[in-house]
Enzyme design. Structure first.
Site, PDB file in Angstrom:
ATOM      1  N   HIS A 131       0.829  -1.202   0.000  1.00 46.51           N
ATOM      2  CA  HIS A 131       0.000   0.000   0.000  1.00 46.51           C
ATOM      3  C   HIS A 131       0.870   1.262   0.000  1.00 46.51           C
ATOM      4  O   HIS A 131       0.630   2.191  -0.777  1.00 46.51           O
ATOM      5  CB  HIS A 131      -0.908  -0.027   1.232  1.00 46.51           C
ATOM      6  CG  HIS A 131      -1.648   1.241   1.493  1.00 46.51           C
ATOM      7  ND1 HIS A 131      -2.971   1.411   1.180  1.00 46.51           N
ATOM      8  CD2 HIS A 131      -1.252   2.415   2.062  1.00 46.51           C
ATOM      9  CE1 HIS A 131      -3.364   2.629   1.529  1.00 46.51           C
ATOM     10  NE2 HIS A 131      -2.334   3.249   2.084  1.00 46.51           N
ATOM     11  N   GLU A 132       1.873   1.276   0.860  1.00 43.88           N
ATOM     12  CA  GLU A 132       2.722   2.460   0.965  1.00 43.88           C
ATOM     13  C   GLU A 132       3.559   2.671  -0.289  1.00 43.88           C
ATOM     14  O   GLU A 132       3.714   3.805  -0.762  1.00 43.88           O
ATOM     15  CB  GLU A 132       3.618   2.354   2.198  1.00 43.88           C
ATOM     16  CG  GLU A 132       2.864   2.367   3.523  1.00 43.88           C
ATOM     17  CD  GLU A 132       2.043   3.632   3.722  1.00 43.88           C
ATOM     18  OE1 GLU A 132       2.452   4.701   3.219  1.00 43.88           O
ATOM     19  OE2 GLU A 132       0.988   3.557   4.363  1.00 43.88           O
ATOM     20  N   HIS A 135       1.609   4.346  -2.996  1.00 42.74           N
ATOM     21  CA  HIS A 135       1.593   5.813  -2.991  1.00 42.74           C
ATOM     22  C   HIS A 135       2.730   6.372  -3.855  1.00 42.74           C
ATOM     23  O   HIS A 135       2.553   7.354  -4.578  1.00 42.74           O
ATOM     24  CB  HIS A 135       1.761   6.344  -1.567  1.00 42.74           C
ATOM     25  CG  HIS A 135       0.525   6.271  -0.719  1.00 42.74           C
ATOM     26  ND1 HIS A 135      -0.660   6.860  -1.079  1.00 42.74           N
ATOM     27  CD2 HIS A 135       0.315   5.693   0.501  1.00 42.74           C
ATOM     28  CE1 HIS A 135      -1.566   6.649  -0.129  1.00 42.74           C
ATOM     29  NE2 HIS A 135      -0.999   5.945   0.830  1.00 42.74           N
ATOM     30  N   GLU A 194      -5.646   7.068  -0.708  1.00 42.42           N
ATOM     31  CA  GLU A 194      -5.597   5.837   0.064  1.00 42.42           C
ATOM     32  C   GLU A 194      -6.245   4.683  -0.702  1.00 42.42           C
ATOM     33  O   GLU A 194      -5.720   3.566  -0.742  1.00 42.42           O
ATOM     34  CB  GLU A 194      -6.294   6.037   1.410  1.00 42.42           C
ATOM     35  CG  GLU A 194      -5.566   6.965   2.369  1.00 42.42           C
ATOM     36  CD  GLU A 194      -4.287   6.350   2.922  1.00 42.42           C
ATOM     37  OE1 GLU A 194      -4.264   5.128   3.144  1.00 42.42           O
ATOM     38  OE2 GLU A 194      -3.316   7.087   3.113  1.00 42.42           O
TER      39      GLU A 194
END
Length: 270
Positions: A131-132, A135, A194
């Site tokens: 997920h990070e 970004h 997100e």
């Protein structure tokens, strides 16, 4: 009056530039983006911010923790497009109770030890890490720093902070990168960022050989860790647990297909 007209003219030029950039910049999911800065400059911001964090937050010296997180990161970053970052990624475990992690342009990943208490296996840690990194792949840092610069007409401020090695003292930059102004506390991106990072991260972890279904279990653990009160830092901008799980499950079919298609099966142990 002349000053006011000049400011209006400047604002008009900024808006025109923004529209031009937005028309030719799209995220991996096809969303239009405003990106004012070259990625090389974002990488420089990330490197400076990360260096400051290592000076101000205790770094874990527990070999097992570091090897475990590095193992998971190595499995994921091999699937990051080279145009995003074509160098050696630096992965650091911070000895801090935050239930969180982050990734920065310039090939930087930070994981807080608090996350390792809630993400109970390699798959769940990979869900957060994917997920990070999502970004970074989607250039969310550039998008937010660009938006902040437009609001304050602050490109000159960004350039000055970079030249003076003062990124960590610039609220505009640190907030754009998803980090708090004080000591690099990880901060959530907006909901659209997100959700987009969720989608990218789910695919990324699956390609790396981590079971994407564990992302749902992770969310259950995170909700439980909140003690029924506020949500943990990592999910503070997200919908309710039930909605979040529904969203993940809606995107699960292609992720499972990618997972089943790969022969990669990491064996990272803590």
């Amino acid at each position: 009056m002349k000053f006011t007209l000049n400011r209006i003219a400047l604002a008009s030029m900024v808006v025109a530039t923004t529209l031009t950039i937005a028309s030719c910049a799209t995220s991996p999911t096809g969303r239009n983006q405003v990106l004012l800065f070259p990625e090389s400059q974002l990488s420089e911001m990330g490197v400076q911010a990360f260096a400051s964090m290592k000076e101000n937050i205790k770094v874990s010296n527990v070999p097992v923790q570091n090897e475990y997180v590095q193992c998971i990161a190595d499995s994921i970053i091999v699937h990051v497009p080279k145009e995003v970052f074509d160098g050696v990624w630096e992965v650091v475990v911070f000895d801090d109770p935050q239930v969180n992690a982050f990734a920065l342009p310039g090939g930087k990943i930070g994981v807080y030890t608090g996350l390792l208490e809630v993400a109970v296996n390699q798959h769940q840690v990979a869900a957060v890490m994917g997920h990070e990194v999502g970004h970074v792949i989607a250039r969310h840092g550039n998008e937010r720093v660009s938006t902040n610069a437009l609001i304050g007409v602050g490109q000159e401020v960004v350039n000055a902070a970079l030249q003076a090695n003062e990124v960590a003292n610039s609220q505009l930059i640190m907030g754009g990168l998803g980090l708090g102004f004080q000591y690099g506390v990880a901060m959530p991106f907006g909901r659209k960022h997100e959700s987009e990072a969720d989608e990218i991260g789910l695919s990324l972890m699956a390609k790396a050989g981590f079971n994407p279904q564990e992302s749902v279990e992770l969310w259950k653990n995170m909700a439980e860790a909140s003690g029924g009160n506020s949500q943990p830092e990592f999910f503070s901008t997200h919908p309710s647990p039930a909605t979040r799980i529904d969203d993940l499950q809606a995107k699960m079919k292609p992720a499972l297909a990618a997972y089943n298609a790969t022969t990669n099966r990491p064996n990272c142990r803590k």
